[in-house]
Design a protein around this motif. Structure first.
Motif, PDB file in Angstrom:
ATOM      1  N   PRO A   1      18.743   0.924   5.291  1.00 31.66           N
ATOM      2  CA  PRO A   1      18.464  -0.502   5.476  1.00 31.66           C
ATOM      3  C   PRO A   1      17.320  -0.953   4.573  1.00 31.66           C
ATOM      4  O   PRO A   1      16.683  -0.123   3.931  1.00 31.66           O
ATOM      5  CB  PRO A   1      18.073  -0.583   6.963  1.00 31.66           C
ATOM      6  N   LEU A   2      17.079  -2.205   4.529  1.00 35.53           N
ATOM      7  CA  LEU A   2      15.976  -2.845   3.817  1.00 35.53           C
ATOM      8  C   LEU A   2      16.261  -3.085   2.335  1.00 35.53           C
ATOM      9  O   LEU A   2      15.885  -4.108   1.790  1.00 35.53           O
ATOM     10  CB  LEU A   2      14.663  -2.032   3.967  1.00 35.53           C
TER      11      LEU A   2
ATOM     12  N   THR B   1       9.831   3.976   5.051  1.00 33.51           N
ATOM     13  CA  THR B   1       9.660   2.580   4.645  1.00 33.51           C
ATOM     14  C   THR B   1      10.873   1.735   5.027  1.00 33.51           C
ATOM     15  O   THR B   1      10.735   0.598   5.471  1.00 33.51           O
ATOM     16  CB  THR B   1       9.380   2.519   3.129  1.00 33.51           C
ATOM     17  N   SER B   2      12.061   2.308   4.885  1.00 27.00           N
ATOM     18  CA  SER B   2      13.260   1.521   5.216  1.00 27.00           C
ATOM     19  C   SER B   2      13.392   1.315   6.721  1.00 27.00           C
ATOM     20  O   SER B   2      14.046   0.382   7.161  1.00 27.00           O
ATOM     21  CB  SER B   2      14.515   2.202   4.665  1.00 27.00           C
ATOM     22  N   THR B   3      12.749   2.176   7.508  1.00 29.69           N
ATOM     23  CA  THR B   3      12.856   2.075   8.967  1.00 29.69           C
ATOM     24  C   THR B   3      11.753   1.203   9.563  1.00 29.69           C
ATOM     25  O   THR B   3      11.944   0.578  10.604  1.00 29.69           O
ATOM     26  CB  THR B   3      12.748   3.497   9.586  1.00 29.69           C
ATOM     27  N   CYS B   4      10.602   1.162   8.912  1.00 33.81           N
ATOM     28  CA  CYS B   4       9.418   0.482   9.461  1.00 33.81           C
ATOM     29  C   CYS B   4       9.703  -0.995   9.765  1.00 33.81           C
ATOM     30  O   CYS B   4      10.088  -1.750   8.875  1.00 33.81           O
ATOM     31  CB  CYS B   4       8.269   0.600   8.464  1.00 33.81           C
ATOM     32  N   PRO B   5       9.508  -1.422  11.009  1.00 36.47           N
ATOM     33  CA  PRO B   5       9.775  -2.827  11.358  1.00 36.47           C
ATOM     34  C   PRO B   5       8.866  -3.817  10.624  1.00 36.47           C
ATOM     35  O   PRO B   5       9.260  -4.949  10.372  1.00 36.47           O
ATOM     36  CB  PRO B   5       9.535  -2.897  12.868  1.00 36.47           C
TER      37      PRO B   5
ATOM     38  N   ASN C   1       7.795  -3.450   7.500  1.00 38.06           N
ATOM     39  CA  ASN C   1       8.388  -3.601   6.168  1.00 38.06           C
ATOM     40  C   ASN C   1       9.583  -4.555   6.204  1.00 38.06           C
ATOM     41  O   ASN C   1       9.823  -5.322   5.283  1.00 38.06           O
ATOM     42  CB  ASN C   1       8.876  -2.254   5.638  1.00 38.06           C
ATOM     43  N   ARG C   2      10.341  -4.472   7.304  1.00 37.53           N
ATOM     44  CA  ARG C   2      11.520  -5.336   7.400  1.00 37.53           C
ATOM     45  C   ARG C   2      11.122  -6.803   7.540  1.00 37.53           C
ATOM     46  O   ARG C   2      11.841  -7.697   7.117  1.00 37.53           O
ATOM     47  CB  ARG C   2      12.380  -4.902   8.587  1.00 37.53           C
ATOM     48  N   ALA C   3       9.935  -7.031   8.157  1.00 42.03           N
ATOM     49  CA  ALA C   3       9.505  -8.415   8.396  1.00 42.03           C
ATOM     50  C   ALA C   3       8.659  -8.972   7.244  1.00 42.03           C
ATOM     51  O   ALA C   3       8.591 -10.167   7.043  1.00 42.03           O
ATOM     52  CB  ALA C   3       8.716  -8.483   9.701  1.00 42.03           C
TER      53      ALA C   3
ATOM     54  N   SER D   1       7.871  -8.399   3.222  1.00 41.19           N
ATOM     55  CA  SER D   1       8.212  -7.674   1.990  1.00 41.19           C
ATOM     56  C   SER D   1       6.972  -7.351   1.147  1.00 41.19           C
ATOM     57  O   SER D   1       7.043  -6.547   0.217  1.00 41.19           O
ATOM     58  CB  SER D   1       9.222  -8.471   1.165  1.00 41.19           C
TER      59      SER D   1
ATOM     60  N   GLY E   1       3.870  -0.426   2.947  1.00 40.29           N
ATOM     61  CA  GLY E   1       4.802   0.480   3.623  1.00 40.29           C
ATOM     62  C   GLY E   1       4.252   1.892   3.752  1.00 40.29           C
ATOM     63  O   GLY E   1       3.350   2.308   3.009  1.00 40.29           O
TER      64      GLY E   1
END
Ligand code: SF4
Ligand code: FES
Length: 236
Positions: free
Chosen positions: A93-94, A153-157, A159-161, A163, A167
């Protein structure tokens, strides 16, 4: 046993929308998920795109989502799953999908480069090498195992919120040099990290630690950066 792989497919040159494609193969319980993906590509569909290299958890290139969890395809065996031989495989993801399971990791490495991931020491080099005491090396040891797979980094909430947030992977690399006794740039490194898009973006949610395939205590390392910056602030 017969296994059913339901794999995310998207070719931006041909598809307007992603879709899932099912492949059925025979596999042993001791086969790695990566072995199965390789067989699907070699024997059934050469157009299936994914990254992999070492097949032994070293290169960090085959992070993906397997049955809902981010992991390395080369570190998971068929018998590790209790899904009756059914596997749903999706890209990390991300990041933007380049094709199928291949994502564009350039934003990840951009953040990595931002923390100056190299030793800074302006003092003249000694005749042989810059030495480090074993007990000092032990302090940064956990971070040395990072293979830059981008799972954290792709999992971290956060990072998702956000950009802009560096990370966990980039911050872990910052930790590695900040606490390296041979590095002389601790002051400027801390100043760079002392911001909301830096170390204070970390809200200690620990998803990075839970997902790391190398078992690195990422959150603990990031907490040490916070403590060092607070201590420096107090001492002026
Ligand atoms: S800290 Fe762990 S999950 Fe994050 S990039 Fe390094 S190896 Fe991968
Ligand atoms: S293929 Fe290298 S880590 Fe999995």
């Amino acid at each position: 046993m017969q296994c059913r792989f339901i794999i995310y497919r998207f070719d931006p040159e041909k598809d307007t929308e992603p879709h899932y494609q099912t492949y059925v193969i025979e596999a042993e319980p001791t086969d790695k998920v990566l072995d199965c993906l390789n067989r699907i590509r070699w024997e059934q569909d050469a157009s299936l795109a994914f990254r992999a290299s070492c097949a032994h958890g070293i290169c960090g290139s085959d992070a993906m989502v397997i049955n809902g969890n981010v992991t390395l395809a080369c570190q998971k065996l068929i018998r590790d799953f209790t899904t009756g031989g059914n596997f749903v495989i999706e890209p990390l993801p991300l990041f933007k999908v380049v094709k199928d399971l291949v994502v564009d990791l350039e934003p990840f490495f951009e953040k990595y480069r931002e923390v100056k991931p190299y030793l800074i020491n302006d003092e003249p080099p000694p005749e042989q090498e810059r030495l480090q005491a074993p007990e000092d090396q032990e302090k940064i040891e956990p971070a040395l195992a990072c293979i830059l797979c981008a799972s954290c980094t792709s999992t971290c909430p956060i990072n998702r919120a956000d950009s802009d947030y560096l990370g966990p992977a980039a911050l872990l690399r910052a930790f590695r040099y900040l606490f390296d006794t041979r590095d002389t740039a601790a002051g400027s490194r801390m100043a760079d990290l002392d911001q909301e898009s830096g170390i204070w973006g970390c809200k200690t949610m620990r998803w990075c630690t839970d997902v790391c395939p190398k078992g690195i205590p990422v959150t603990k390392c990031l907490t040490q950066i916070k403590s060092a910056i607070k201590k420096k602030g107090k001492s002026g």
